[in-house]
Design a protein around this motif. Sequence first.
Motif, short mmCIF file in Angstrom:
data_model
loop_
_atom_site.label_atom_id
_atom_site.label_comp_id
_atom_site.label_asym_id
_atom_site.label_seq_id
_atom_site.Cartn_x
_atom_site.Cartn_y
_atom_site.Cartn_z
N GLY A 91 42.36 52.50 -12.41
CA GLY A 91 41.14 53.30 -12.27
C GLY A 91 40.53 53.17 -10.89
O GLY A 91 40.03 54.16 -10.33
N TRP A 150 42.70 55.17 -8.55
CA TRP A 150 42.49 56.60 -8.85
C TRP A 150 41.18 57.09 -8.23
O TRP A 150 41.12 58.16 -7.64
N PHE A 188 35.76 54.53 -14.52
CA PHE A 188 36.26 55.72 -15.19
C PHE A 188 35.20 56.83 -15.32
O PHE A 188 35.53 58.01 -15.10
N VAL A 231 35.16 58.37 -11.88
CA VAL A 231 36.32 59.24 -11.66
C VAL A 231 36.13 60.56 -12.39
O VAL A 231 36.44 61.65 -11.85
N ALA A 232 35.63 60.51 -13.61
CA ALA A 232 35.42 61.73 -14.39
C ALA A 232 34.50 62.69 -13.66
O ALA A 232 34.75 63.91 -13.63
N VAL A 235 36.35 64.01 -10.29
CA VAL A 235 37.42 64.98 -10.54
C VAL A 235 36.86 66.36 -10.84
O VAL A 235 37.44 67.38 -10.48
N ILE A 257 38.70 61.86 -19.37
CA ILE A 257 38.86 60.77 -18.41
C ILE A 257 37.96 59.59 -18.77
O ILE A 257 38.38 58.42 -18.72
N THR A 258 36.72 59.89 -19.16
CA THR A 258 35.82 58.82 -19.59
C THR A 258 36.38 58.11 -20.82
O THR A 258 36.25 56.88 -20.97
N LEU A 289 39.40 57.47 -21.46
CA LEU A 289 40.39 56.48 -21.02
C LEU A 289 39.70 55.16 -20.71
O LEU A 289 40.20 54.08 -21.06
N GLN A 342 28.26 61.29 -18.96
CA GLN A 342 29.56 60.62 -18.95
C GLN A 342 29.40 59.10 -18.93
O GLN A 342 30.14 58.38 -19.61
#
Length: 727
Positions: free
Chosen positions: A400, A403, A450, A453-454, A457, A500-501, A503, A659
């Motif tokens: 993560g 990423w 995460f 990242v969500a 993205v 994604i969250t 994950l 999120q």
Amino acid sequence: MQSPKSIVTAMLAIVIAISTSAGLMAAYRRFHVEAANRRVEIALEWQEIALLAQAAGRPIQDVLAVMKRQNVSTIVLVEDTVTTLEQSGAIHPSRAHFFDRELRDEPFTLARLDTRADFDRIAAALKLRDVWTTTATNEHPDSIRTVFEWADTSASPASLSHSGQPDRVQIAAAADYANLRTMGVGLPPDALSVVAAAGMRIAGRIANFPGVNEGSARAALQGLVGQGASTVIFNGEEVLGYRDPALETSIADQLRASDENGRSGGSGEPFNAAPVYGAVEFGKQRGDEKLAVQLHGDFVRVHSIQSAEMGQMEEDEAVDRFVRAAKERNIRFCYVRLPTFAGQDPLAANVLFLSKIARGMANGTVATGGGLAFGAARRYAETGVTGALFGIIALGAAAGIVWMLHVIAPLPQGRAVALLLVLGLACAALSVLLGEPGRKLVAFVAGVVFPTVACLVTYPGRKLSVGDQRGLPAGECLGHQSALACLGAALRGICVASIITALGIVQVVGLLATRPFMLRANQFLGIKAQHAIPLLFVALIATAGGVCAGDSWARFRVRAIGCVRQAMDQPARFGLLILGVLALVGLVLVVARTGNDAGVGVSGPELKMRTILDRILPVRPRTKEFLVGHPAYLLALAWWWRGRRRLAIPAFVVGSLGQVSLLNTFCHIHTPLIVSLWRDGLGLVIGVLIGAAIFLCGEAAAGIRSRSPSRSPAGLAGVAAPSVTDQ
């Protein structure tokens, strides 16, 4: 040949897939343990039962029978003290004197007892507490401060002593009577016999006492078992043995069970049975947290409402407290205080109160977190997740981090592989070698990374994949389309972010899938920081000009510095200052209200709304998700693709709260998994519906029809990201 970017993406996907699979295995084991323990023990206090029987004019045996039919299985008995015996008339203290040969006056307290049984109880209590005693009261008068005496006044004249007085026994103690008044002398025998005859369980309450040691603590706990108590809830402000580390460890060993049938100490040596420890949540009892940690979840969580608080609480609110405690916090022992002893029929009023609690717990099914049964509470079993599995799950947090960096600006292949390898080894080592502290740290990293990242993205303006433009004519962007087309793309965006969250949710749940976290003997590290850091990071990214797909780190750094300088060079505007202050206050409120011990209370209107949602939904979703986070997130994406970019970015920063909160819900490990799933799922669905309704109503009210903007959104047209001025 694959590009370095696609190779790094594939590598991250493989690592995250493996760690997610391991996390799902651990989550399933936790769910299995939760599903196997769905029995709640409802207990009432003996003193309140006696008071209710008096108020209702009914025998105590009849009241107990009525309560038993209302799923009450246990009666809580508080140990008698010298004071309670005195108040009941069983002890009669008076001032007395010793006179020695030189006629020196030696005062002491003479406490006469009515029964030999009470005398024996006091003698045993003095011995248990290592108080110096003697039966030769004519010796050591300087040391004697209290004398307990029982005389057999019911004896026949033939059995009287040669002096014509009844036989008497005495025990003298080198302690002032005032200091002995709080001394516990065991559970009340009369109450024990009545409760046993009613076929109900007993929970005993004993207090810590001066001079307690390993032997006396063991004797006190075994004494409870000998009197029939299956559970111990410590009385007073301290747990037994508080502030003696060695003694606390010994008591934890005595309270620990090896399995459902046998018991063993910390060294594996068997010893005499001890009752199950009942840890009262929110009790603030000194030493409770440390004892719970040492027991490693080998106890039963208890929920209770103090009498003073109960007197100020509405009945429905109290019912809701107990129902939510059992359904949403893995509470398996409800210590219920009765709400009333007044009126024409107080027994009927309390029966109705208890029936509401039982119906609320039994309402629903396993699939909704309801359908609870009633009876003796059981300890939760261990999940059995191995250290190796934790190590595999921890790889997801490392992936993560890589990423997140790769989304901001693509990393060179060699650097990405090296970073993933180093971080993966570090996270796995922390999880396996450091145990719970290491796993808490890795889970915190996953909880921050995460959701971030969500949001990155799906950041407005970021280049989207072909799948996000399906159904549109070639070469066109959503800025040219209808409001429904923009809304559809926004829905896909929030779905991608939520996946994604999810994950990250699996990583957190898997890493903390052990009994201590399920029973709140241990907790997620940094519950408030997990909220604040992603929000601040997304706001910082927005200030730095957003995320542009394909940017190198050099270009990103130059662009970010330029955007920050441009923002700093802007003249101060009163409106912007007000908005900034409001945003900061909002962030502080969100963080303050997060966690098990929120620093800010809930307003009256919100409490009413929560009550309504609790009644109409299987599980009440979190307010900040369905009223703020998810609607703002959906509106931000829809507005961006509709061309309203100045509204989109601030709304997106606010919407990132949704999120973050999705993952935060699962950081409360003491909440059953099925309840957290319902809470997040309902919050997401309701929030999306609210956001869609606001967007469509706004479009209809403004009378805006689809038209080609002067500059198409770069994210959907596949060109460079918009400038800071556009944002």
